[in-house]
Scaffold this motif. Structure first.
Motif, PDB file in Angstrom:
ATOM      1  N   THR A   1       7.873  58.468  26.471  1.00  0.00           N
ATOM      2  CA  THR A   1       7.954  57.607  27.656  1.00  0.00           C
ATOM      3  C   THR A   1       8.247  56.146  27.347  1.00  0.00           C
ATOM      4  O   THR A   1       8.675  55.398  28.229  1.00  0.00           O
ATOM      5  CB  THR A   1       6.634  57.667  28.445  1.00  0.00           C
ATOM      6  OG1 THR A   1       5.570  57.147  27.620  1.00  0.00           O
ATOM      7  CG2 THR A   1       6.301  59.099  28.822  1.00  0.00           C
ATOM      8  N   GLY A   2       8.002  55.707  26.110  1.00  0.00           N
ATOM      9  CA  GLY A   2       8.179  54.306  25.777  1.00  0.00           C
ATOM     10  C   GLY A   2       7.014  53.429  26.196  1.00  0.00           C
ATOM     11  O   GLY A   2       7.031  52.222  25.962  1.00  0.00           O
ATOM     12  N   LEU A   3       5.981  54.011  26.800  1.00  0.00           N
ATOM     13  CA  LEU A   3       4.780  53.260  27.135  1.00  0.00           C
ATOM     14  C   LEU A   3       3.883  53.151  25.901  1.00  0.00           C
ATOM     15  O   LEU A   3       4.101  53.829  24.899  1.00  0.00           O
ATOM     16  CB  LEU A   3       4.016  53.946  28.269  1.00  0.00           C
ATOM     17  CG  LEU A   3       4.754  54.154  29.589  1.00  0.00           C
ATOM     18  CD1 LEU A   3       3.814  54.770  30.622  1.00  0.00           C
ATOM     19  CD2 LEU A   3       5.344  52.874  30.121  1.00  0.00           C
ATOM     20  N   LEU A   4       2.865  52.322  25.978  1.00  0.00           N
ATOM     21  CA  LEU A   4       1.874  52.275  24.910  1.00  0.00           C
ATOM     22  C   LEU A   4       1.134  53.608  24.835  1.00  0.00           C
ATOM     23  O   LEU A   4       0.934  54.276  25.863  1.00  0.00           O
ATOM     24  CB  LEU A   4       0.895  51.132  25.164  1.00  0.00           C
ATOM     25  CG  LEU A   4       1.500  49.720  25.095  1.00  0.00           C
ATOM     26  CD1 LEU A   4       0.510  48.696  25.631  1.00  0.00           C
ATOM     27  CD2 LEU A   4       1.917  49.366  23.683  1.00  0.00           C
ATOM     28  N   ASN A   5       0.720  53.998  23.634  1.00  0.00           N
ATOM     29  CA  ASN A   5       0.114  55.315  23.461  1.00  0.00           C
ATOM     30  C   ASN A   5      -1.417  55.251  23.456  1.00  0.00           C
ATOM     31  O   ASN A   5      -2.021  54.206  23.690  1.00  0.00           O
ATOM     32  CB  ASN A   5       0.640  55.984  22.183  1.00  0.00           C
ATOM     33  CG  ASN A   5       0.325  55.171  20.937  1.00  0.00           C
ATOM     34  OD1 ASN A   5      -0.564  54.313  20.926  1.00  0.00           O
ATOM     35  ND2 ASN A   5       1.050  55.436  19.861  1.00  0.00           N
ATOM     36  N   ARG A   6      -2.027  56.404  23.174  1.00  0.00           N
ATOM     37  CA  ARG A   6      -3.492  56.505  23.194  1.00  0.00           C
ATOM     38  C   ARG A   6      -4.122  55.586  22.137  1.00  0.00           C
ATOM     39  O   ARG A   6      -5.183  55.002  22.385  1.00  0.00           O
ATOM     40  CB  ARG A   6      -3.906  57.964  22.928  1.00  0.00           C
ATOM     41  CG  ARG A   6      -5.400  58.211  22.937  1.00  0.00           C
ATOM     42  CD  ARG A   6      -5.932  58.279  24.332  1.00  0.00           C
ATOM     43  NE  ARG A   6      -7.381  58.306  24.397  1.00  0.00           N
ATOM     44  CZ  ARG A   6      -8.070  58.702  25.468  1.00  0.00           C
ATOM     45  NH1 ARG A   6      -7.435  59.116  26.549  1.00  0.00           N
ATOM     46  NH2 ARG A   6      -9.380  58.680  25.460  1.00  0.00           N
ATOM     47  N   ARG A   7      -3.501  55.455  20.998  1.00  0.00           N
ATOM     48  CA  ARG A   7      -4.016  54.574  19.939  1.00  0.00           C
ATOM     49  C   ARG A   7      -4.104  53.136  20.443  1.00  0.00           C
ATOM     50  O   ARG A   7      -5.118  52.448  20.246  1.00  0.00           O
ATOM     51  CB  ARG A   7      -3.098  54.660  18.720  1.00  0.00           C
ATOM     52  CG  ARG A   7      -3.460  53.742  17.560  1.00  0.00           C
ATOM     53  CD  ARG A   7      -2.534  54.017  16.384  1.00  0.00           C
ATOM     54  NE  ARG A   7      -2.815  53.124  15.248  1.00  0.00           N
ATOM     55  CZ  ARG A   7      -2.164  52.005  15.013  1.00  0.00           C
ATOM     56  NH1 ARG A   7      -1.184  51.629  15.824  1.00  0.00           N
ATOM     57  NH2 ARG A   7      -2.461  51.253  13.963  1.00  0.00           N
TER      58      ARG A   7
ATOM     59  N   VAL B   1       7.900  59.435  35.825  1.00  0.00           N
ATOM     60  CA  VAL B   1       6.637  58.801  36.228  1.00  0.00           C
ATOM     61  C   VAL B   1       6.437  57.499  35.466  1.00  0.00           C
ATOM     62  O   VAL B   1       6.022  56.485  36.037  1.00  0.00           O
ATOM     63  CB  VAL B   1       5.454  59.768  35.998  1.00  0.00           C
ATOM     64  CG1 VAL B   1       4.114  59.045  36.205  1.00  0.00           C
ATOM     65  CG2 VAL B   1       5.546  60.949  36.938  1.00  0.00           C
ATOM     66  N   SER B   2       6.740  57.513  34.173  1.00  0.00           N
ATOM     67  CA  SER B   2       6.557  56.300  33.373  1.00  0.00           C
ATOM     68  C   SER B   2       7.468  55.175  33.855  1.00  0.00           C
ATOM     69  O   SER B   2       7.075  54.001  33.868  1.00  0.00           O
ATOM     70  CB  SER B   2       6.817  56.598  31.891  1.00  0.00           C
ATOM     71  OG  SER B   2       8.192  56.847  31.644  1.00  0.00           O
ATOM     72  N   VAL B   3       8.687  55.506  34.281  1.00  0.00           N
ATOM     73  CA  VAL B   3       9.603  54.494  34.820  1.00  0.00           C
ATOM     74  C   VAL B   3       9.016  53.882  36.093  1.00  0.00           C
ATOM     75  O   VAL B   3       9.048  52.655  36.289  1.00  0.00           O
ATOM     76  CB  VAL B   3      10.985  55.115  35.110  1.00  0.00           C
ATOM     77  CG1 VAL B   3      11.835  54.169  35.954  1.00  0.00           C
ATOM     78  CG2 VAL B   3      11.708  55.433  33.807  1.00  0.00           C
TER      79      VAL B   3
END
Length: 220
Positions: free
Chosen positions: A74-80, A124-126
């Motif tokens: 998605t290019g969003l920040l991840n769980r980490r 959804v991420s967009v």
């Protein structure tokens, strides 16, 4: 000129992916400039290329750490990255928490296949980025779960982004009717009694209440 270009590209990447520690590339750039100026003033030092090599090695470490915070799909920040920022938010102060959950995502994968499921998640991420990018950090925290963390506690701003997200999803669903609905809920932490953990719990409860109300409103 190459270093200046690299500096500006780094700023673009960190902004695009909401990375933190933007001061690090600036410090490395200034370190190289300092070494170059030192060698110009005192030619016997021979420190210019040493500073360049040292800065490139540190920059590589910085860039790898930045990429390890990004969700590949998605290019969003991840769980980490989410866990890191949650720890920072526990330090106190006001915050807003927004949680998202894709409705019946497993059945979407089962019915249309995983490639379409990936398309749903990226769509959804967009929509999340379009609505919330300017007010908070956007994360994919699980398979079909997303989150936004913001230092802003202006309920009007969060509500406005909330409504914009719902409009964006609806527009996408008009183009692709197979896209699932997305449940959303938010809450606020304050500087006194209610910390970020309580706000996350409340946002989760509000999200599932949103989901229940919508399912009850749909005729069986």
């Amino acid at each position: 000129m190459g270093l200046v270009y690299l500096l500006f590209q780094t700023f673009f990447i960190t902004r695009e992916y909401q990375g933190n520690n933007r001061r690090i590339p600036v410090v490395l750039f200034l370190f190289v400039c300092l070494g170059t100026v030192g060698q110009v003033l005192v030619p016997q030092l021979h420190v210019s290329w040493l500073c360049v090599a040292f800065s490139i090695a540190l920059y590589y470490i910085y860039y790898c750490d930045l990429m390890h915070q990004i969700d590949g799909l998605t290019g969003l920040l991840n769980r980490r990255a989410y866990e890191y920022h949650i720890r920072r938010f526990r330090g106190g102060g006001g915050a807003a928490v927004v949680l998202f959950d894709v409705d019946d995502f497993k059945s979407i994968n089962d019915r249309y296949g995983h490639p379409f499921g990936d398309y749903c998640l990226t769509t959804v991420s967009v929509c999340i980025r379009r609505a919330f990018f300017k007010i908070g950090l956007c994360f994919r925290i699980g398979g079909d779960e997303f989150c936004v963390l913001a230092r802003k506690t202006d309920q009007a701003a969060v509500q406005k982004a909330y409504e914009k997200f719902l409009r964006e999803i609806e527009l996408m669903r008009r183009t692709e009717s197979r896209l699932p609905m997305v449940s959303i809920g938010y809450s606020f932490a304050d500087a006194s009694s209610k910390g970020i953990s309580v706000a996350v719990f409340e946002a989760d409860q509000n999200m599932y209440q949103f989901k229940r109300k919508r399912k009850e409103a749909v005729p069986q």
